[in-house]
Scaffold this active site. Sequence first.
Site, mmCIF file in Angstrom:
data_model
loop_
_atom_site.group_PDB
_atom_site.id
_atom_site.type_symbol
_atom_site.label_atom_id
_atom_site.label_comp_id
_atom_site.label_asym_id
_atom_site.label_seq_id
_atom_site.Cartn_x
_atom_site.Cartn_y
_atom_site.Cartn_z
ATOM 1 N N GLY A 131 -20.949 6.156 15.934
ATOM 2 C CA GLY A 131 -19.914 5.122 15.960
ATOM 3 C C GLY A 131 -18.791 5.455 16.876
ATOM 4 N N ASP A 170 -8.924 1.811 2.420
ATOM 5 C CA ASP A 170 -9.492 1.334 3.161
ATOM 6 C C ASP A 170 -10.958 1.321 2.774
ATOM 7 O OD1 ASP A 170 -10.213 -0.023 5.617
ATOM 8 O OD2 ASP A 170 -10.201 1.959 6.923
#
Length: 651
Positions: A379, A495
């Site tokens: 990622g 988050d």
Amino acid sequence: MATDPAAELPFFYGSISRSEAEEHLKLAGMADGLFLLRQCLRSLGGYVVSLVWNVEFHHYSVEKQLNSTYCIAGGKPHCGPAELCEFYSNDSDGLVCTLRKPCLRSPDNPIRAGVFDNLRDNMLREYVRQTWNLEGEAMEQAIISQAPQLEKLIATTAHERMPWYHSKIPRQEGERRLYSGAQPDGKFLIRDREESGTFALSLMYGKTTYHYQILHDKSGKYSMPEGTKFDTVWQLVEYLKMKPDGLVTVLREPCVNRNNTKQTPVVPSGVSIKNILHGRYSLSNVFIEASAKWLIIIIIILLLNTVHFFQRRLRTNGYTPPPGVPLGGSKEIKTSPPTDRPMLPMDCSEFVNPYHDPNDLKKFFINRDQLMIDEVELGSGNFGCVKKGVFKTNKGHTDVAIKVLKSENEKLVKDEMMREAEIMHQLSNPYIVRMLGLCQAECLMLVMEMASVGPLNKFLSTNKDKVTVENIVGLMHQVSMGMKYLEEKNFVHRDLAARNVLLVNQQFAKISDFGLSKALGADDNYYKARTAGKWPLKWYAPECMNFHKFSSKSDVWSFGVTMWEAFSYGGKPYKKMKGPEVISFIASGSRMECPSGCPDRMYALMKDCWTYKHEDRPGFVKVEECMRVFYYSISNKTPPEVTADAAEPLK
């Protein structure tokens, strides 16, 4: 008391009770802003500011954070208690008033040492000596560098040095010892129960003995049923000497254990390190006693680990202890037959960290030659990228994920990445991605355990035909357990989203990405962000968007959105709405609709998580209970014991 950072402050009183603090303030005149500092019994290394305002007393807990800073609930962190008091002498910042006048100790009123203060230095040195084989300057440096972690570690075993601790004796033997000699109200002892790591309190009142189970929750805290929670058994005992907390009376006189050699201090009574250094006591005598003690402890640990191994094996073969076994009971019953699903951490009586190493306390930075980095990117983002790698240790090679900081971003992001590493390094839970260490080489690298299947939202969106509703419920239950752990550790994630839930396999989820996380000062507290920055607004609670306030309750809102993503098989919340539209949508009382195929019970929990007022929103203790009950109701497994209201709606 020389090791206490507050020892030099003339208004620090040490280990005194709330009532004693109030008495000192009364004698000093009760002027507005009059204050003193004392040790906090509930949190290791913490303090309490006792303050007078308008002829009333106010007490503020000062928590010691995992990064060794100190802060009052909702306040700014400070590097020490002196700096904290100096700040609040100029800015009330949430207190009823500024700290105006210190209540000074009189010369004939020395700082009162706490129970643990009298044991800490000897226990620290003995632990470092026995565990790392260090002496002299090397020992002192190890203690200084690792003091916060070491103190918490040894504090959990300090009860073994207390006169009231009687180790593993039957209930009848406990009663016999209490009835022996004088029998005043409040005479007490603590003993081990049959179940490893659990304790019972035996207490005398009115010539009758009462027995209480000391609860030990998953976060490691101890309490009486429905009572205040503490990090250690000895803190609980000290508290019960002041307040009954559900007992028939407060604890008064300890029933002294004269039979158990574990009561003997590592350094014999009356012998200090100073005396040893001056040759008044033979170090060999100390070493012989310490070696014998630690040899016994090691043997016990090995035996307990063997017992736990067989207990876990029994559970996988369909056996589990029944709910409500009487105090001291050890009976087992057979439950539902085993499934083909591999055993998960939630099926075990305890979490055994697969990365645990006794030398972990010394390791935070990883040498570059221990890492093999693959060019394959898992990622990427503004900070850099995540690459696949291998971590080489004495135990072998381990697949890891390595967050690599781009060199051009180093000045801007390095501090944030270091903070994320410090937070993650303190966390050890099966449902949270484990941080293994930092490597500073050609660039800064954060080394984490591998969750090879990847983000939950991507997996669900590409495997809709393979994933059942029961599978999703199980994964979200695991996320709720991880978030409950964070809540108990006073961390707010900030988050939580399906993109930050990583899968080890289709049945095993872990929470990741702690870049926005903050350590809170106390339970039910919040963190207030100074600036908005780039925030994932579609996952944020109203108080986050409107007032920049973050707490475990705002994480609960995010959990509800994450549930919606999961049951939507990776769907995007609020469709194509922009941030301001989402705020208006929520404020109007509207909520996202139930995903197709989502069980009604799960959608009801989502809506509970989306309660507008944070004070009315459930915490993760309730959320996890609800997830657990529903998960076990649709699976073949027998649930552990839950509270009676767990099966009811959260409203």
